[in-house]
Write a protein that holds these residues in place. Structure first.
Motif, PDB file in Angstrom:
ATOM      1  N   CYS A   4      38.740  33.908  48.641  1.00 43.85           N
ATOM      2  CA  CYS A   4      38.299  34.053  47.255  1.00 43.85           C
ATOM      3  C   CYS A   4      39.244  33.393  46.252  1.00 43.85           C
ATOM      4  CB  CYS A   4      38.150  35.536  46.910  1.00 43.85           C
ATOM      5  SG  CYS A   4      37.021  36.436  48.003  1.00 43.85           S
ATOM      6  N   PHE A  61      41.477  34.736  44.395  1.00 49.14           N
ATOM      7  CA  PHE A  61      41.620  35.506  43.163  1.00 49.14           C
ATOM      8  C   PHE A  61      43.077  35.515  42.714  1.00 49.14           C
ATOM      9  CE2 PHE A  61      37.813  38.442  44.398  1.00 49.14           C
ATOM     10  CZ  PHE A  61      36.940  37.416  44.106  1.00 49.14           C
ATOM     11  N   TRP A  71      42.641  42.351  41.110  1.00 54.59           N
ATOM     12  CA  TRP A  71      42.645  40.896  41.249  1.00 54.59           C
ATOM     13  C   TRP A  71      41.653  40.314  40.240  1.00 54.59           C
ATOM     14  CZ3 TRP A  71      45.332  38.434  45.499  1.00 54.59           C
ATOM     15  CH2 TRP A  71      45.954  39.341  46.371  1.00 54.59           C
ATOM     16  N   ASN A  72      42.045  39.247  39.562  1.00 55.90           N
ATOM     17  CA  ASN A  72      41.163  38.594  38.601  1.00 55.90           C
ATOM     18  C   ASN A  72      40.348  37.508  39.293  1.00 55.90           C
ATOM     19  OD1 ASN A  72      42.245  40.173  36.572  1.00 55.90           O
ATOM     20  ND2 ASN A  72      43.770  38.634  35.975  1.00 55.90           N
ATOM     21  N   LYS A  73      39.039  37.542  39.073  1.00 55.79           N
ATOM     22  CA  LYS A  73      38.185  36.528  39.689  1.00 55.79           C
ATOM     23  C   LYS A  73      37.372  35.804  38.628  1.00 55.79           C
ATOM     24  CE  LYS A  73      34.380  39.756  40.774  1.00 55.79           C
ATOM     25  NZ  LYS A  73      33.488  40.251  41.857  1.00 55.79           N
ATOM     26  N   THR A  74      36.942  34.598  38.966  1.00 54.72           N
ATOM     27  CA  THR A  74      36.114  33.791  38.077  1.00 54.72           C
ATOM     28  C   THR A  74      34.656  34.096  38.375  1.00 54.72           C
ATOM     29  OG1 THR A  74      37.776  32.035  38.117  1.00 54.72           O
ATOM     30  CG2 THR A  74      35.579  31.451  37.304  1.00 54.72           C
ATOM     31  N   TYR A  96      31.171  31.232  45.324  1.00 59.52           N
ATOM     32  CA  TYR A  96      31.949  31.661  46.479  1.00 59.52           C
ATOM     33  C   TYR A  96      31.160  31.475  47.774  1.00 59.52           C
ATOM     34  CZ  TYR A  96      34.772  33.925  42.887  1.00 59.52           C
ATOM     35  OH  TYR A  96      35.545  34.175  41.792  1.00 59.52           O
ATOM     36  N   CYS A 151      33.463  37.906  48.360  1.00 62.41           N
ATOM     37  CA  CYS A 151      34.086  37.657  47.056  1.00 62.41           C
ATOM     38  C   CYS A 151      33.238  38.231  45.932  1.00 62.41           C
ATOM     39  CB  CYS A 151      34.290  36.154  46.846  1.00 62.41           C
ATOM     40  SG  CYS A 151      35.347  35.374  48.095  1.00 62.41           S
ATOM     41  N   TRP A 183      33.575  42.188  45.839  1.00 62.27           N
ATOM     42  CA  TRP A 183      34.825  42.782  45.371  1.00 62.27           C
ATOM     43  C   TRP A 183      34.691  43.303  43.950  1.00 62.27           C
ATOM     44  CZ3 TRP A 183      39.463  44.577  46.729  1.00 62.27           C
ATOM     45  CH2 TRP A 183      40.391  44.804  45.703  1.00 62.27           C
TER      46      TRP A 183
END
Length: 265
Positions: free
Chosen positions: A179, A181, A189-192, A197, A202, A205
């Motif tokens: 992922c 992140f 955790w920071n994700k876009t 993905y 991903c 989460w």
């Protein structure tokens, strides 16, 4: 005078009878006092085990000490079936845990786990929605990831990547390495959101402590890896237990033969 085999069977079954009482008590206690889904799920198997040991030990005890051939015969039949059951389960445990292993990642102290690497039989058990909801409830009530968060709270990202995580911690409490992140803390955790993905985990989460990766295939794979490790140990113990059962069964056969000889006199 009783022969040695009758005395040994009597002693062994008396000890088993004593063991069955606390097992049965624990099962009844869990059914009355259990507060979590895990505890309530365990009560029935424990009660069944306690009742089984109680009845079998009584049959063996009375059959050996009171020269009751019928009860001793019933005891031997049950023992024979138990030997077959333990043997079959041991072979089965080795067969279904033969596949599956963690994936070693470059620059990481932990491994990651893929659901497709494990046997189809095990996969079907955890992909069943009803089964997984119950398992997930157990993992959450067991504070798996809250303890994980506390344990590694002071780690920076480089320190975290070198940690030797358990299969469940790696699969359920953090996102997959695929992922990419941004690390904030072990369970944040920071994700876009707009990223495409390739790994569906991903998208599953969530930083919510009640969600995290409990809905991910990696969490199911982590559980299967844990089961695989435990079943391997159980299978080895079963071999020793099987030898013990065969010895007890042989002694019981001698006691049964003694009873028949005494009854014919």
């Amino acid at each position: 005078m009783f022969r040695l085999s009758n005395n040994l069977i009597g002693i062994l079954n008396f000890l088993t009878f004593l063991l069955s009482i606390p097992i049965l008590w624990v099962g009844v206690w869990l059914s009355k006092q259990g507060s979590t889904e895990c505890e309530k799920w365990l009560d029935k198997p424990i009660i069944v085990l306690g009742v089984f040991l109680l009845l079998v030990s009584l049959a063996g005890l009375v059959g050996a000490c009171c020269r009751n051939s019928l009860l001793l015969w019933i005891y031997l039949v049950v023992m024979f079936l138990l030997i077959v059951l333990v043997f079959v389960f041991t072979i089965f445990a080795f067969a279904v845990t033969n596949k599956g292993a963690g994936e070693v990642l470059s620059g990481r102290g932990y491994k990651e786990y893929r659901l497709g690497d494990y046997s189809n039989w095990l996969q079907k058990r955890v992909t069943n929605t009803k089964n997984w909801n119950r398992i997930k409830s157990c993992l959450q009530s067991g504070k798996l990831c809250s303890q994980f968060q506390t344990q590694f709270l002071n780690d920076n990202v480089q320190q975290f990547y070198t940690e030797n995580l358990s299969a469940l911690q790696s699969g359920c409490c953090k996102p997959s390495n695929d992922c990419n992140f941004t690390y904030q803390s072990p369970t944040v955790w920071n994700k876009t959101e707009t990223a495409n993905y390739a790994n569906p985990d991903c998208r599953s989460w969530d930083n919510d402590p009640n969600v995290l990766c409990f809905n991910c295939d990696s969490c199911k794979a982590g559980l299967l890896q844990n089961i695989k490790t435990q079943w391997k140990k159980v299978a080895v113990v079963n071999i020793t237990f099987l030898i013990f059962l065969i010895i007890v069964y042989s002694i019981g056969c001698c006691a049964f033969r003694n009873n028949r000889r005494d009854n014919w006199k």
